[in-house]
Design a protein around this motif. Structure first.
Motif, PDB file in Angstrom:
ATOM      1  N   ARG A   8      86.063  38.673  32.559  1.00 47.23           N
ATOM      2  CA  ARG A   8      85.374  39.449  31.529  1.00 47.23           C
ATOM      3  C   ARG A   8      86.377  40.133  30.607  1.00 47.23           C
ATOM      4  O   ARG A   8      86.156  40.217  29.388  1.00 47.23           O
ATOM      5  CB  ARG A   8      84.439  40.469  32.188  1.00 47.23           C
ATOM      6  N   MET A   9      87.480  40.612  31.163  1.00 50.24           N
ATOM      7  CA  MET A   9      88.519  41.206  30.334  1.00 50.24           C
ATOM      8  C   MET A   9      89.131  40.150  29.411  1.00 50.24           C
ATOM      9  O   MET A   9      89.370  40.411  28.229  1.00 50.24           O
ATOM     10  CB  MET A   9      89.600  41.837  31.210  1.00 50.24           C
ATOM     11  N   ARG A  10      89.334  38.972  29.946  1.00 48.47           N
ATOM     12  CA  ARG A  10      89.884  37.885  29.127  1.00 48.47           C
ATOM     13  C   ARG A  10      88.931  37.524  27.996  1.00 48.47           C
ATOM     14  O   ARG A  10      89.358  37.305  26.851  1.00 48.47           O
ATOM     15  CB  ARG A  10      90.145  36.669  30.028  1.00 48.47           C
ATOM     16  N   GLY A  11      87.633  37.458  28.292  1.00 46.03           N
ATOM     17  CA  GLY A  11      86.664  37.148  27.243  1.00 46.03           C
ATOM     18  C   GLY A  11      86.661  38.190  26.144  1.00 46.03           C
ATOM     19  O   GLY A  11      86.574  37.858  24.956  1.00 46.03           O
ATOM     20  N   PHE A  12      86.734  39.471  26.527  1.00 43.38           N
ATOM     21  CA  PHE A  12      86.803  40.562  25.543  1.00 43.38           C
ATOM     22  C   PHE A  12      88.024  40.403  24.641  1.00 43.38           C
ATOM     23  O   PHE A  12      87.923  40.460  23.410  1.00 43.38           O
ATOM     24  CB  PHE A  12      86.847  41.900  26.271  1.00 43.38           C
ATOM     25  N   LEU A  13      89.184  40.191  25.245  1.00 43.28           N
ATOM     26  CA  LEU A  13      90.421  40.088  24.469  1.00 43.28           C
ATOM     27  C   LEU A  13      90.414  38.858  23.560  1.00 43.28           C
ATOM     28  O   LEU A  13      90.883  38.923  22.415  1.00 43.28           O
ATOM     29  CB  LEU A  13      91.625  40.056  25.410  1.00 43.28           C
ATOM     30  N   GLU A  14      89.876  37.745  24.054  1.00 39.89           N
ATOM     31  CA  GLU A  14      89.811  36.534  23.228  1.00 39.89           C
ATOM     32  C   GLU A  14      88.909  36.723  22.021  1.00 39.89           C
ATOM     33  O   GLU A  14      89.250  36.302  20.904  1.00 39.89           O
ATOM     34  CB  GLU A  14      89.326  35.354  24.078  1.00 39.89           C
ATOM     35  N   GLU A  15      87.740  37.349  22.221  1.00 39.38           N
ATOM     36  CA  GLU A  15      86.811  37.548  21.110  1.00 39.38           C
ATOM     37  C   GLU A  15      87.397  38.505  20.080  1.00 39.38           C
ATOM     38  O   GLU A  15      87.268  38.283  18.870  1.00 39.38           O
ATOM     39  CB  GLU A  15      85.476  38.074  21.633  1.00 39.38           C
ATOM     40  N   MET A  16      88.048  39.560  20.533  1.00 38.06           N
ATOM     41  CA  MET A  16      88.685  40.505  19.611  1.00 38.06           C
ATOM     42  C   MET A  16      89.814  39.822  18.838  1.00 38.06           C
ATOM     43  O   MET A  16      89.962  40.002  17.619  1.00 38.06           O
ATOM     44  CB  MET A  16      89.221  41.704  20.388  1.00 38.06           C
ATOM     45  N   SER A  17      90.599  39.009  19.524  1.00 39.67           N
ATOM     46  CA  SER A  17      91.706  38.305  18.868  1.00 39.67           C
ATOM     47  C   SER A  17      91.198  37.299  17.844  1.00 39.67           C
ATOM     48  O   SER A  17      91.728  37.208  16.730  1.00 39.67           O
ATOM     49  CB  SER A  17      92.562  37.597  19.929  1.00 39.67           C
ATOM     50  N   ASP A  18      90.169  36.534  18.220  1.00 37.42           N
ATOM     51  CA  ASP A  18      89.628  35.537  17.291  1.00 37.42           C
ATOM     52  C   ASP A  18      89.007  36.185  16.061  1.00 37.42           C
ATOM     53  O   ASP A  18      88.910  35.558  14.994  1.00 37.42           O
ATOM     54  CB  ASP A  18      88.585  34.674  17.998  1.00 37.42           C
ATOM     55  N   SER A  19      88.564  37.440  16.193  1.00 33.88           N
ATOM     56  CA  SER A  19      88.002  38.173  15.061  1.00 33.88           C
ATOM     57  C   SER A  19      89.070  38.983  14.333  1.00 33.88           C
ATOM     58  O   SER A  19      88.755  39.721  13.389  1.00 33.88           O
ATOM     59  CB  SER A  19      86.890  39.112  15.549  1.00 33.88           C
ATOM     60  N   ASP A  20      90.329  38.826  14.761  1.00 36.90           N
ATOM     61  CA  ASP A  20      91.468  39.502  14.143  1.00 36.90           C
ATOM     62  C   ASP A  20      91.293  41.023  14.139  1.00 36.90           C
ATOM     63  O   ASP A  20      91.553  41.697  13.139  1.00 36.90           O
ATOM     64  CB  ASP A  20      91.683  38.986  12.704  1.00 36.90           C
ATOM     65  N   ILE A  21      90.835  41.540  15.298  1.00 37.95           N
ATOM     66  CA  ILE A  21      90.640  42.984  15.440  1.00 37.95           C
ATOM     67  C   ILE A  21      91.639  43.490  16.471  1.00 37.95           C
ATOM     68  O   ILE A  21      91.715  42.966  17.585  1.00 37.95           O
ATOM     69  CB  ILE A  21      89.202  43.307  15.896  1.00 37.95           C
ATOM     70  N   PRO A  22      92.439  44.491  16.145  1.00 40.04           N
ATOM     71  CA  PRO A  22      93.408  45.025  17.117  1.00 40.04           C
ATOM     72  C   PRO A  22      92.697  45.671  18.299  1.00 40.04           C
ATOM     73  O   PRO A  22      91.599  46.202  18.163  1.00 40.04           O
ATOM     74  CB  PRO A  22      94.197  46.051  16.294  1.00 40.04           C
ATOM     75  N   THR A  23      93.353  45.609  19.461  1.00 38.94           N
ATOM     76  CA  THR A  23      92.751  46.160  20.671  1.00 38.94           C
ATOM     77  C   THR A  23      93.707  47.141  21.346  1.00 38.94           C
ATOM     78  O   THR A  23      94.913  47.086  21.158  1.00 38.94           O
ATOM     79  CB  THR A  23      92.420  45.049  21.684  1.00 38.94           C
ATOM     80  N   THR A  24      93.117  48.033  22.115  1.00 38.79           N
ATOM     81  CA  THR A  24      93.895  48.886  23.011  1.00 38.79           C
ATOM     82  C   THR A  24      93.802  48.312  24.418  1.00 38.79           C
ATOM     83  O   THR A  24      92.922  47.482  24.703  1.00 38.79           O
ATOM     84  CB  THR A  24      93.354  50.323  23.004  1.00 38.79           C
ATOM     85  N   ALA A  25      94.684  48.727  25.297  1.00 36.47           N
ATOM     86  CA  ALA A  25      94.683  48.196  26.658  1.00 36.47           C
ATOM     87  C   ALA A  25      93.376  48.545  27.362  1.00 36.47           C
ATOM     88  O   ALA A  25      92.929  49.697  27.312  1.00 36.47           O
ATOM     89  CB  ALA A  25      95.858  48.765  27.439  1.00 36.47           C
ATOM     90  N   PRO A  26      92.726  47.572  28.016  1.00 37.69           N
ATOM     91  CA  PRO A  26      91.504  47.874  28.768  1.00 37.69           C
ATOM     92  C   PRO A  26      91.764  48.908  29.859  1.00 37.69           C
ATOM     93  O   PRO A  26      92.863  48.994  30.414  1.00 37.69           O
ATOM     94  CB  PRO A  26      91.123  46.520  29.370  1.00 37.69           C
ATOM     95  N   VAL A  27      90.741  49.709  30.144  1.00 31.95           N
ATOM     96  CA  VAL A  27      90.807  50.702  31.208  1.00 31.95           C
ATOM     97  C   VAL A  27      90.326  50.047  32.501  1.00 31.95           C
ATOM     98  O   VAL A  27      89.222  49.503  32.545  1.00 31.95           O
ATOM     99  CB  VAL A  27      89.932  51.926  30.862  1.00 31.95           C
ATOM    100  N   LEU A  28      91.133  50.066  33.554  1.00 30.61           N
ATOM    101  CA  LEU A  28      90.765  49.422  34.815  1.00 30.61           C
ATOM    102  C   LEU A  28      89.898  50.353  35.649  1.00 30.61           C
ATOM    103  O   LEU A  28      90.332  51.451  36.022  1.00 30.61           O
ATOM    104  CB  LEU A  28      92.016  49.030  35.598  1.00 30.61           C
ATOM    105  N   GLY A  29      88.673  49.924  35.948  1.00 34.87           N
ATOM    106  CA  GLY A  29      87.725  50.738  36.694  1.00 34.87           C
ATOM    107  C   GLY A  29      87.496  50.227  38.097  1.00 34.87           C
ATOM    108  O   GLY A  29      88.238  49.382  38.604  1.00 34.87           O
ATOM    109  N   ASP A  30      86.415  50.732  38.715  1.00 37.73           N
ATOM    110  CA  ASP A  30      86.126  50.341  40.102  1.00 37.73           C
ATOM    111  C   ASP A  30      84.660  49.963  40.312  1.00 37.73           C
ATOM    112  O   ASP A  30      84.173  49.945  41.433  1.00 37.73           O
ATOM    113  CB  ASP A  30      86.514  51.475  41.055  1.00 37.73           C
ATOM    114  N   TRP A  31      83.936  49.679  39.233  1.00 33.65           N
ATOM    115  CA  TRP A  31      82.524  49.259  39.247  1.00 33.65           C
ATOM    116  C   TRP A  31      81.541  50.421  39.401  1.00 33.65           C
ATOM    117  O   TRP A  31      80.348  50.210  39.259  1.00 33.65           O
ATOM    118  CB  TRP A  31      82.212  48.247  40.360  1.00 33.65           C
ATOM    119  N   THR A  32      81.978  51.646  39.663  1.00 31.68           N
ATOM    120  CA  THR A  32      81.028  52.712  39.978  1.00 31.68           C
ATOM    121  C   THR A  32      80.636  53.522  38.745  1.00 31.68           C
ATOM    122  O   THR A  32      81.411  53.671  37.794  1.00 31.68           O
ATOM    123  CB  THR A  32      81.604  53.688  41.018  1.00 31.68           C
ATOM    124  N   ALA A  33      79.416  54.087  38.781  1.00 39.01           N
ATOM    125  CA  ALA A  33      78.964  54.966  37.704  1.00 39.01           C
ATOM    126  C   ALA A  33      79.842  56.202  37.617  1.00 39.01           C
ATOM    127  O   ALA A  33      80.092  56.728  36.516  1.00 39.01           O
ATOM    128  CB  ALA A  33      77.505  55.354  37.936  1.00 39.01           C
TER     129      ALA A  33
END
Length: 335
Positions: free
Chosen positions: A202-227
């Motif tokens: 899912r992180m890879r999909g996010f980064l690929e879509e942002m890159s293909d749209s030529d939008i800069p990204t910040t580093a994803p925040v690594l979570g643990d699935w919890t609310a």
């Protein structure tokens, strides 16, 4: 099942004696063998009903060399995705007259994985489903022969030939593209645990879509699935508030984000848009109702059982299921 005067339950030999046939004939009736004449079958079935006889599964497996059981090896049965996959497999198996036996193992302990596999093989399971989100589980399995048909519900480079999975990358791209099409350019991603296959995809999909749209990204925040993690991550991100939308790698973390936004006195989606992943049953009742990505677990379970039992239709690629974007009120145009 009824018992005789000695307290003994009727056996297959009791049925054979009263029906005037051999116990092999009774066994053939139980297994719908085509060589059995209709009148013989009716007579045997009538005696079974009279004795209230039902075959013992273990004994029947010894006679037929078939257990009618599918094994599930999992390391995360309490999480929504794996739990939903197991429930879907059980439902599909029941429709085919099969049982499911599940072994929940510790992904951090190779000996636990080996013991779980040995436990299922000892039950003479006819096929195996591996639902293990961590790559290390597949590495442990690759180190030993399995010896029975098996399917994995995660797509990995370790064992791609047996994978039946939902396209997590495509789902993440759907979620990210939805935010981009709403005009958002400052988008954060709250990812799942680093050692989870789905989180990585899912992180890879996010980064690929942002890159293909030529939008800069910040580093994803690594979570643990919890609310809870989503809530505290949201509180920290809102201190800076340099974004207008967040793609959360699952719905539970998205719930925490919604809570943090509300606590800050902000509105979703007027101030910040949130989209999740999984479409858990409660997602439609969050406030606001959560936009998310839906996985068809029922279809996944059906195809999984079909592949194991050799009933694939061949009409579509059985290896990949495409998820669906579900748009609700938590996403809106950038303001």
């Amino acid at each position: 099942m009824s018992e005789d005067a000695t307290g003994r339950r009727p056996s297959i030999r009791d049925v054979a004696r009263l029906a005037g046939v051999s116990h092999q004939t009774v066994s053939r009736v139980l297994n719908n063998h085509p060589s059995i004449r209709a009148e013989t079958k009716d007579r045997v079935l009538a005696v079974m009903a009279e004795l209230d006889y039902s075959p013992n599964r273990a004994a029947r497996a010894l006679v037929t060399s078939r257990s009618h059981t599918i094994g599930v090896l999992t390391s995360s049965a309490t999480q929504y995705g794996p739990a939903s996959s197991i429930a879907a497999i059980e439902a599909a198996a029941r429709e085919r007259g099969y049982w499911v036996s599940t072994a929940n193992v510790d992904a951090r302990d190779p000996s636990s994985i080996q013991a779980g596999l040995a436990h299922l093989v000892a039950q003479a399971v006819e096929g195996l489903v591996v639902i293990a989100p961590q790559v290390r589980v597949f590495r442990a399995l690759a180190a030993q022969p399995i010896g029975i048909p098996y399917v994995t519900l995660q797509s990995t480079e370790v064992d791609p030939g047996h994978a039946l999975s939902v396209d997590q990358i495509a789902g993440a791209r759907l979620a990210t593209r939805h935010l981009i099409e709403l005009g958002h350019r400052s988008i954060y991603h709250i990812a799942g645990p680093q050692d989870w296959i789905e989180a990585e995809a899912r992180m890879r999909g996010f980064l690929e879509e942002m890159s293909d749209s030529d939008i800069p990204t910040t580093a994803p925040v690594l979570g643990d699935w919890t609310a809870e993690f989503g809530y505290y991550a949201g509180r920290e991100l809102l201190r800076v508030r340099d974004f207008t939308a967040i793609f959360s790698s699952n719905d539970q973390m998205a719930l925490g984000l919604l809570h943090a936004i509300r606590d800050e006195g902000l509105d979703c989606p007027r101030d910040i848009s949130i989209i999740g992943f999984d479409d858990i049953p409660e997602a439609a009742h969050f406030w606001p109702p959560l936009s998310t990505v839906r996985q068809d677990f029922a279809e996944l379970g059906r195809r999984c059982v079909d592949l194991l039992l050799g009933q694939g239709t061949g009409e579509v690629d059985p290896a990949v299921l495409v998820p669906e974007l579900v748009v609700r009120s938590s996403t809106g145009p950038r303001r």
